[in-house]
Design a protein around this motif. Structure first.
Motif, PDB file in Angstrom:
ATOM      1  N   ALA A  73     -15.724 -46.511  -8.526  1.00 20.84           N
ATOM      2  CA  ALA A  73     -17.043 -46.010  -9.439  1.00 20.84           C
ATOM      3  C   ALA A  73     -17.416 -47.156 -10.402  1.00 20.84           C
ATOM      4  CB  ALA A  73     -16.477 -44.778  -9.815  1.00 20.84           C
ATOM      5  N   TYR A  74     -16.430 -48.197 -10.837  1.00 23.19           N
ATOM      6  CA  TYR A  74     -16.557 -48.663 -11.908  1.00 23.19           C
ATOM      7  C   TYR A  74     -17.405 -49.873 -11.168  1.00 23.19           C
ATOM      8  CZ  TYR A  74     -15.711 -52.927 -15.258  1.00 23.19           C
ATOM      9  OH  TYR A  74     -15.711 -53.817 -15.628  1.00 23.19           O
ATOM     10  N   ARG A  77     -21.037 -48.598 -11.242  1.00 24.41           N
ATOM     11  CA  ARG A  77     -21.958 -48.392 -12.454  1.00 24.41           C
ATOM     12  C   ARG A  77     -22.157 -49.614 -12.833  1.00 24.41           C
ATOM     13  NH1 ARG A  77     -20.572 -43.335 -15.737  1.00 24.41           N
ATOM     14  NH2 ARG A  77     -21.683 -43.863 -17.396  1.00 24.41           N
TER      15      ARG A  77
END
Length: 80
Positions: A73-74, A77
């Motif tokens: 997710a990091y 994003r």
């Protein structure tokens, strides 16, 4: 008013996009991963940086999955 405009206003168009094939595949894979994790309940010894600890294998698998999801997710994003 056209039928397409009526569908958009009623939210039907949004519901169709909620369950895309890719999202269904991700949900199925997540369910299979959780089944695999919770089927492995025996105790195991783990050593990373801290001294060796004994805990259920499902805890180690779930923790690894959470860390992997957070890393993914990091980076996803950050790419945007």
């Amino acid at each position: 008013m056209s039928r397409k405009t009526t569908e958009r206003r009623s939210g039907l168009d949004g519901r169709r996009r909620l369950f895309t094939p890719a999202r269904i595949v991700v949900l199925v894979l997540a369910a299979l991963a959780l089944i695999f994790i919770f089927e492995n309940t025996q105790q195991t010894r783990i050593r990373v940086i801290i001294p060796e600890v004994t805990l259920p294998l499902w805890t180690a698998l779930l923790g690894t999955a959470v860390v992997g999801a957070l890393c993914g997710a990091y980076f996803l994003r950050r790419r945007r």
